[in-house]
Design an enzyme around this catalytic site. Structure first.
Site, PDB file in Angstrom:
ATOM      1  N   TYR A  33       0.816  -1.186  -0.029  1.00 58.53           N
ATOM      2  CA  TYR A  33       0.062   0.074   0.075  1.00 58.53           C
ATOM      3  C   TYR A  33       0.784   1.355  -0.022  1.00 58.53           C
ATOM      4  O   TYR A  33       2.008   1.239   0.267  1.00 58.53           O
ATOM      5  CB  TYR A  33      -1.025   0.018   1.213  1.00 58.53           C
ATOM      6  CG  TYR A  33      -0.390   0.409   2.588  1.00 58.53           C
ATOM      7  CD1 TYR A  33       0.346  -0.636   2.986  1.00 58.53           C
ATOM      8  CD2 TYR A  33      -0.506   1.615   3.220  1.00 58.53           C
ATOM      9  CE1 TYR A  33       0.978  -0.306   4.479  1.00 58.53           C
ATOM     10  CE2 TYR A  33       0.089   1.849   4.453  1.00 58.53           C
ATOM     11  CZ  TYR A  33       0.936   1.038   5.102  1.00 58.53           C
ATOM     12  OH  TYR A  33       1.509   1.421   6.308  1.00 58.53           O
ATOM     13  N   GLU A 179      12.536   2.744  13.757  1.00 50.56           N
ATOM     14  CA  GLU A 179      11.814   3.583  13.335  1.00 50.56           C
ATOM     15  C   GLU A 179      10.585   3.378  14.622  1.00 50.56           C
ATOM     16  O   GLU A 179      10.738   2.746  15.326  1.00 50.56           O
ATOM     17  CB  GLU A 179      11.271   3.281  11.820  1.00 50.56           C
ATOM     18  CG  GLU A 179      10.701   1.997  11.796  1.00 50.56           C
ATOM     19  CD  GLU A 179      10.277   1.752  10.384  1.00 50.56           C
ATOM     20  OE1 GLU A 179       9.922   2.761   9.375  1.00 50.56           O
ATOM     21  OE2 GLU A 179       9.858   0.565  10.115  1.00 50.56           O
TER      22      GLU A 179
HETATM   23  N1  PDD Z   1       3.068   5.447   7.402  1.00 52.78           N
HETATM   24  N2  PDD Z   1       7.794   3.701   8.881  1.00 52.78           N
HETATM   25  C1  PDD Z   1       6.457   3.081   8.685  1.00 52.78           C
HETATM   26  C2  PDD Z   1       6.380   1.701   9.437  1.00 52.78           C
HETATM   27  C3  PDD Z   1       5.342   3.703   8.126  1.00 52.78           C
HETATM   28  O1  PDD Z   1       4.037   3.173   8.365  1.00 52.78           O
HETATM   29  C4  PDD Z   1       5.372   5.192   7.688  1.00 52.78           C
HETATM   30  C5  PDD Z   1       4.277   5.686   7.008  1.00 52.78           C
HETATM   31  C6  PDD Z   1       6.823   5.675   7.500  1.00 52.78           C
HETATM   32  C7  PDD Z   1       6.646   6.988   7.018  1.00 52.78           C
HETATM   33  O2  PDD Z   1       6.698   6.867   5.537  1.00 52.78           O
HETATM   34  P1  PDD Z   1       6.245   8.366   4.435  1.00 52.78           P
HETATM   35  O3  PDD Z   1       7.073   9.321   4.888  1.00 52.78           O
HETATM   36  O4  PDD Z   1       6.121   7.665   3.443  1.00 52.78           O
HETATM   37  O5  PDD Z   1       4.717   8.430   4.959  1.00 52.78           O
HETATM   38  C8  PDD Z   1       7.880   5.040   8.151  1.00 52.78           C
HETATM   39  C9  PDD Z   1       1.817   5.772   6.695  1.00 52.78           C
HETATM   40  C10 PDD Z   1       1.619   7.226   6.622  1.00 52.78           C
HETATM   41  C11 PDD Z   1       0.603   4.979   6.972  1.00 52.78           C
HETATM   42  O6  PDD Z   1       0.758   3.564   7.162  1.00 52.78           O
HETATM   43  O7  PDD Z   1      -0.304   5.467   7.261  1.00 52.78           O
END
Ligand code: PDD
Length: 289
Positions: A33, A179
């Protein structure tokens, strides 16, 4: 009237979309996704999101039904029905085979689903005062770089902070920062920003990459390197980043203040650079007469 969503090539009211119980997304969490933030109709870094979707699909051996340009066109088509600031959610699963079997079936048509919901940007309070986080052992698998819909590890991790009324759970694997449950994490010491390595143990955030770019353009020193737990705990500043959180300061960790306990100078600078970047991308909408 319910919202319009995209399902396998068609725009339909969300409540008229039905997925087979045999869909491998439902049975196995066998899918990937993306979440793309949209400001005033302009998606932020859509190309980068769809390139990451391609990498996730390559990792799980799923053939992408669309090119990046087609995905971007589908996103704009859906956004016609959803003005303003939105999150676009895109999910592709391996599809619905006739029977349950772990082995990846050949020739299956992937299930494509896209929906929008209002973008929940951080509150002024969260930006000005920062947010609370807790830490936990990173008990997830070793392919965290895949943006997989199998999110049970992340869900259970996130709940640990929700139980404490905190915003995120920051995770440590073998004594090193990885993270947070749905965000990337940065630490700042003596004005130098550090980010964990771009490896299989984190999702390489589109926002992470944007912060690295903004740091370089804004002459902020930023290092990508392994970060031991002791450095996380002794940091002057800790930040979260994600497409929806943008960049947020963490001001308490496991109930203890981070640095001064207030969002720091490096955060305020990065937050300003981020807002400036957003304002450059968003189309200027005419002011209604
Ligand atoms: N989540 N790490 C994890 C485990 C994440 O689920 C997300 C993002 C990020 C940050 O990625 P990005 O900068 O591309 O949004 C890091 C999204 C927003 C979600 O699952 O809703």
């Amino acid at each position: 009237m319910t919202e319009i969503a995209h399902f396998n090539g068609k725009l339909l009211p969300l409540d008229q979309i039905h997925v087979s119980p045999l869909d491998r997304g439902f049975i196995f969490g066998d899918g990937v996704y993306e979440v793309i933030p949209v400001y005033g109709g302009a998606p932020l870094r859509a190309r980068e999101h769809f390139e990451r979707l391609q990498r996730s699909m390559d990792e799980i051996r799923l053939e992408n039904p669309h090119s990046v340009d087609e995905w971007i066109a589908l996103t704009h088509e859906l956004l016609q029905h959803h003005p303003g600031n939105q999150s676009v959610y895109i999910q592709v699963t391996r599809g619905a085979p006739p029977k349950r079997d772990h082995v990846i079936p050949k020739g299956l048509k992937p299930t494509v689903f896209m929906m929008c919901y209002p973008l929940a940007s951080p509150s002024r309070e969260a930006i000005e005062n920062g947010v609370a986080c807790v830490t936990a052992r990173d008990f997830r698998w070793e392919k965290c770089h895949i943006k997989s819909t199998s999110l049970l590890g992340n869900v259970l991790a996130r709940q640990l902070s929700a139980d404490e009324g905190a915003t995120e759970t920051i995770m440590l694997r073998d004594g090193m920062l990885t993270e947070a449950s749905a965000s990337n994490v940065f630490v700042v010491k003596d004005g130098v920003v550090s980010a964990p390595p771009r490896d299989n143990l984190i999702l390489l955030g589109i926002t992470y990459d944007l912060l690295v770019k903004l740091a370089s353009e804004g002459a902020i020193r930023l290092e990508v390197r392994p970060i031991p737990e002791a450095e996380l705990r002794a940091a002057d500043e800790v930040w979260l980043s994600s497409s929806t959180k943008e960049v947020l300061a963490v001001t308490t960790l496991d109930g203890k203040p981070v640095g001064s306990g207030k969002p720091g100078a490096a955060f305020r600078r990065m937050h300003a650079l981020y807002q400036e970047h957003k304002s450059r991308l968003a189309p200027r909408r005419p002011v209604p007469a």
